[in-house]
Design a protein around this motif. Structure first.
Motif, mmCIF file in Angstrom:
data_model
loop_
_atom_site.group_PDB
_atom_site.id
_atom_site.type_symbol
_atom_site.label_atom_id
_atom_site.label_comp_id
_atom_site.label_asym_id
_atom_site.label_seq_id
_atom_site.Cartn_x
_atom_site.Cartn_y
_atom_site.Cartn_z
ATOM 1 N N ARG A 320 0.838 -1.201 0.000
ATOM 2 C CA ARG A 320 0.000 0.000 0.000
ATOM 3 C C ARG A 320 0.874 1.252 0.000
ATOM 4 O O ARG A 320 0.559 2.236 -0.673
ATOM 5 C CB ARG A 320 -0.914 0.002 1.233
ATOM 6 C CG ARG A 320 -1.896 1.169 1.235
ATOM 7 C CD ARG A 320 -2.696 1.225 2.525
ATOM 8 N NE ARG A 320 -3.700 0.174 2.591
ATOM 9 C CZ ARG A 320 -4.533 0.022 3.614
ATOM 10 N NH1 ARG A 320 -4.453 0.852 4.666
ATOM 11 N NH2 ARG A 320 -5.433 -0.940 3.619
ATOM 12 N N GLU A 324 0.764 4.249 -2.739
ATOM 13 C CA GLU A 324 0.565 5.645 -2.344
ATOM 14 C C GLU A 324 1.691 6.536 -2.860
ATOM 15 O O GLU A 324 1.451 7.676 -3.271
ATOM 16 C CB GLU A 324 0.459 5.734 -0.821
ATOM 17 C CG GLU A 324 -0.812 5.097 -0.293
ATOM 18 C CD GLU A 324 -0.837 4.942 1.226
ATOM 19 O OE1 GLU A 324 -1.844 4.473 1.758
ATOM 20 O OE2 GLU A 324 0.181 5.295 1.870
ATOM 21 N N GLU A 325 2.896 5.986 -2.872
ATOM 22 C CA GLU A 325 4.048 6.748 -3.381
ATOM 23 C C GLU A 325 3.895 7.005 -4.887
ATOM 24 O O GLU A 325 4.121 8.117 -5.373
ATOM 25 C CB GLU A 325 5.336 5.956 -3.115
ATOM 26 C CG GLU A 325 6.594 6.604 -3.674
ATOM 27 C CD GLU A 325 7.788 5.649 -3.646
ATOM 28 O OE1 GLU A 325 8.600 5.694 -4.595
ATOM 29 O OE2 GLU A 325 7.904 4.863 -2.687
ATOM 30 N N ASN A 327 1.233 7.267 -6.606
ATOM 31 C CA ASN A 327 0.108 8.143 -6.931
ATOM 32 C C ASN A 327 0.046 9.404 -6.075
ATOM 33 O O ASN A 327 -0.981 10.096 -6.060
ATOM 34 C CB ASN A 327 -1.203 7.359 -6.776
ATOM 35 C CG ASN A 327 -1.404 6.352 -7.888
ATOM 36 O OD1 ASN A 327 -1.766 6.701 -9.008
ATOM 37 N ND2 ASN A 327 -1.161 5.086 -7.587
ATOM 38 N N ALA A 328 1.133 9.709 -5.395
ATOM 39 C CA ALA A 328 1.126 10.826 -4.439
ATOM 40 C C ALA A 328 0.686 12.146 -5.069
ATOM 41 O O ALA A 328 -0.109 12.898 -4.480
ATOM 42 C CB ALA A 328 2.518 10.978 -3.808
ATOM 43 N N PHE A 331 -3.106 12.157 -5.731
ATOM 44 C CA PHE A 331 -3.859 12.299 -4.477
ATOM 45 C C PHE A 331 -3.820 13.747 -3.992
ATOM 46 O O PHE A 331 -4.822 14.283 -3.527
ATOM 47 C CB PHE A 331 -3.282 11.374 -3.404
ATOM 48 C CG PHE A 331 -3.423 9.899 -3.704
ATOM 49 C CD1 PHE A 331 -4.436 9.443 -4.534
ATOM 50 C CD2 PHE A 331 -2.543 8.973 -3.174
ATOM 51 C CE1 PHE A 331 -4.574 8.088 -4.825
ATOM 52 C CE2 PHE A 331 -2.671 7.625 -3.446
ATOM 53 C CZ PHE A 331 -3.686 7.174 -4.279
ATOM 54 N N VAL A 364 -9.974 4.331 -1.624
ATOM 55 C CA VAL A 364 -8.524 4.363 -1.368
ATOM 56 C C VAL A 364 -8.280 4.925 0.037
ATOM 57 O O VAL A 364 -8.636 6.071 0.323
ATOM 58 C CB VAL A 364 -7.802 5.224 -2.433
ATOM 59 C CG1 VAL A 364 -6.324 5.372 -2.087
ATOM 60 C CG2 VAL A 364 -7.965 4.601 -3.815
ATOM 61 N N ILE A 366 -5.714 6.134 1.801
ATOM 62 C CA ILE A 366 -4.930 7.355 2.028
ATOM 63 C C ILE A 366 -5.757 8.600 1.749
ATOM 64 O O ILE A 366 -5.623 9.616 2.436
ATOM 65 C CB ILE A 366 -3.634 7.358 1.167
ATOM 66 C CG1 ILE A 366 -2.719 8.522 1.544
ATOM 67 C CG2 ILE A 366 -3.969 7.396 -0.319
ATOM 68 C CD1 ILE A 366 -2.098 8.421 2.896
#
Length: 628
Positions: A320, A324-325, A327-328, A331, A364, A366
């Motif tokens: 995960r 997240e990295e 798609n940072a 986001f 998601v 995050i």
């Protein structure tokens, strides 16, 4: 069996969420006095996918399931370029990632080129969308037990004039009278209001809601809307977003990361083979989408694709944290949009009372965490309305209000019939002046429907004609904005520059579709135009022919859907059995499985469903895999 009863006095206007990746349909049940999601062949939502073969076409799950074996003729994501010209930068960028071909169909209109029933066809995005709508319409008719003629269809709040017109055209091709186009976040707000009304009926404490943020992140589009709710009346204050941001963009970044893993682990030769194979790309993309979903509940997962290319079994762990990295930035773009919309609405963070999550991509973790942090953890995110169904439910509420002419149509559901008046336009609208400057008549976030008039004059002496060129956008110069259309007003007062007075009126209807008119105050000369993309619009004859063809091939298409779904399951089972045979060093088994793969690729088009079923049973019996 349907819980609906035939009611000839009540006109059912269905609500349709025509999504980029999934679509959903709802209707008001006059017997139960509530809105219900209409069940589809597999669940309550349907992939917005259409597949074309020599035998016919198929829509939804069957189309998506066969993409690996038929990537060039399986079409999806048309919502990303519907209503856009072929030379649009977004269309150009999208085309790079599609396995199917998008071409210039003439007049600068994009067309999807496919092989269908033995011929090469060029289809407009509106036509592709109409196939999805027709499938939903058919499911509704089967469930309701009567013909469905009218619909409310939702669009992203940031859809422009042409995109809204194109969506109406898709409905028309599908045989639907599109009674209203409404913004997706506004529809979600209706569903949220309905949920609150249900809670109140159940005796739960209900406080007046004031400032609500609708955070709508789907598969291909993103919208944030800030609205007030008082006594069941919703008033949109501001909206913002991106028609080119959604869950599929998250998938794309994971796919790109996987491609680097293939290069590092298996070398340039295998990576080059992968790049050339649409089939391999389709299978990897599907695995990445599955992995993303798994990370909504778990912290790590594996992306596995047997025999991705030649003898390469691809397997990589995705955490995960890594997701997240990757798609940072996307986001953060989502969160920045929330900040911008609140600023436009004139609402402080501390004044927000509710945050409603809509769209499958809001799962998601995050994003939920960061949204909570934005509001200092004082607001519990509303997850009580179904993120995949809320928009269709809200559209059906709007349909019910229209069906009853506003006479109690909302009250029996606990919502206001005045809602129609309280949406907004997402983009500023104006005309071109001398020096390529845009003169704005309707500012963004103006409540619709609305009508605005401004007076203009000529720039040259004795000028008797004026070109009225209409744009939308926020830039002071037209170069940075989107041209919607133009028309000429003739018979202007013949006088020195600056003396004639011409009133230009913009009238924006409840669908967000624009009509522009101009009138000379002295001569009375008039001109007007409904500003829409005329190029590539389909004639009534073309629409009628398409509807007739769809009906003609209906049974064949249904049989094809069953067969293609089984073919996809059989294909995945063959890859699994191939790996088992190699592990056991069963050379005869490997040859047998390779022969079956050859049959599937070369001869299965001529096979019927029963032939395919026999192959599946033989594979199950010998290798213990489950297919049917």
């Amino acid at each position: 069996m349907s819980s609906f009863t035939a009611n000839e006095d009540y006109e059912t206007i269905v609500g349709i969420d025509l999504g980029t990746t999934f679509s959903c349909i709802s209707a008001y049940n006059p017997t139960e006095k509530k809105v219900e999601v209409i069940p589809l062949a597999q669940g309550r939502t349907m992939p917005s996918w259409v597949a074309f073969t020599p035998e016919g076409k198929t829509v939804g799950h069957p189309a998506k399931s066969q993409v690996a074996s038929n990537p060039n003729n399986t079409v999806y994501d048309v919502k990303r370029f519907i209503g856009r010209p072929f030379n649009d930068e977004i269309v150009k960028e999208e085309c790079k990632g599609f396995p199917f071909k998008v071409v210039d169909g003439g007049n600068g209109d994009p067309r999807v080129e496919v092989e269908w029933r033995g011929a090469t066809k060029q289809l407009a995005p509106e036509e592709i969308s109409s196939f999805v709508l027709a499938e939903l319409k058919q499911a509704a008719e089967k469930h309701l037990g009567k013909e469905v003629k009218s619909a409310v269809i939702t669009v992203p709040a940031h859809f422009n004039n042409q995109q809204r017109q194109a969506t109406k055209d898709a409905g028309r091709i599908a045989g639907l009278n599109v009674r209203r186009i409404i913004n997706e976040p506004t529809a979600a707000a209706l569903a949220y209001g309905l949920h609150n009304a249900d809670e109140e009926k159940a005796g739960k404490e209900k406080t007046d809601k004031s400032n609500v943020v609708i955070f709508d992140l789907g598969g291909g589009t993103f919208d944030v809307t800030c609205l007030t709710m008082n006594g069941g009346v919703f008033e949109v204050k501001a909206t913002g977003g991106d028609t080119h941001l959604g869950g599929e963009d998250f998938d794309n970044l994971v796919v790109e990361w996987c491609k680097t893993q293939i290069l590092e682990k298996h070398g340039k030769e295998k990576a080059a083979l992968f790049d050339k194979s649409n089939r391999a790309m389709s299978r990897l993309r599907r695995a990445c989408e599955t992995a993303k979903r798994a990370l909504s509940s778990g912290t790590t997962t594996n992306i596995e694709v047997d025999s991705l290319v030649e003898d390469v079994d691809f397997n990589v762990a995705l955490s995960r944290a890594k997701f997240e990295e990757l798609n940072a930035k996307l986001f953060q773009d989502c969160l920045d949009t929330v900040t911008a919309v609140l600023k436009d609405a004139g609402v402080k963070n501390s004044e927000v009372t509710d945050i409603v999550l809509v769209g499958g991509s809001t799962r998601v973790p995050i994003l939920q965490t960061k949204l909570g942090e934005m509001f200092s953890g004082r607001i519990e995110l509303c997850k009580s309305i179904h993120p995949d169904e809320a928009v269709a439910i809200g559209a059906a509420v709007q349909g019910h209000i229209l069906a009853t002419g506003g006479k109690g149509g909302g009250q029996d559901l606990g919502v206001s019939t005045d809602l129609l008046l309280l949406d907004v336009t997402p983009l500023s609208l104006g005309i071109e002046l001398e020096g390529r400057v845009m003169s704005t008549l309707i500012k963004r976030n103006t409540a619709i429907p609305c009508k605005k008039t401004r007076t203009y004059s000529t720039v040259d002496d004795w000028q008797t004609e004026i070109d009225v060129v209409v744009y939308e956008g926020e830039r002071p110069h037209i170069d940075g904005n989107n041209k919607l259309g133009s028309f000429v007003i003739s018979g202007v007062q013949k006088a020195r520059a600056g003396e004639p007075k011409v009133d230009v009126t913009f009238s924006l209807d409840a669908n967000g579709i624009l009509v522009v008119s101009a009138e000379d105050q002295v001569t009375g000369a008039k001109a007007n135009a409904e500003i829409k993309a005329e190029a590539g619009r389909l004639t009534k004859e073309e629409v009628d022919k398409m509807i007739a063809d769809s009906e003609k091939y209906k049974e064949a298409d249904e049989e094809l859907a069953k067969k293609l779904e089984l073919k996809s399951l059989l294909e995945e089972a063959i890859f699994e059995c191939n790996s088992l045979a190699k592990e056991k060093k069963d050379e005869a088994g490997v040859r047998e499985i390779e022969n079956m793969m050859d049959w599937l690729e070369l001869d299965s088009d001529q096979a019927n469903y029963e032939d395919m079923k026999k192959k599946a049973i033989s594979l199950e019996d010998k290798w213990g895999v489950r297919i049917i």
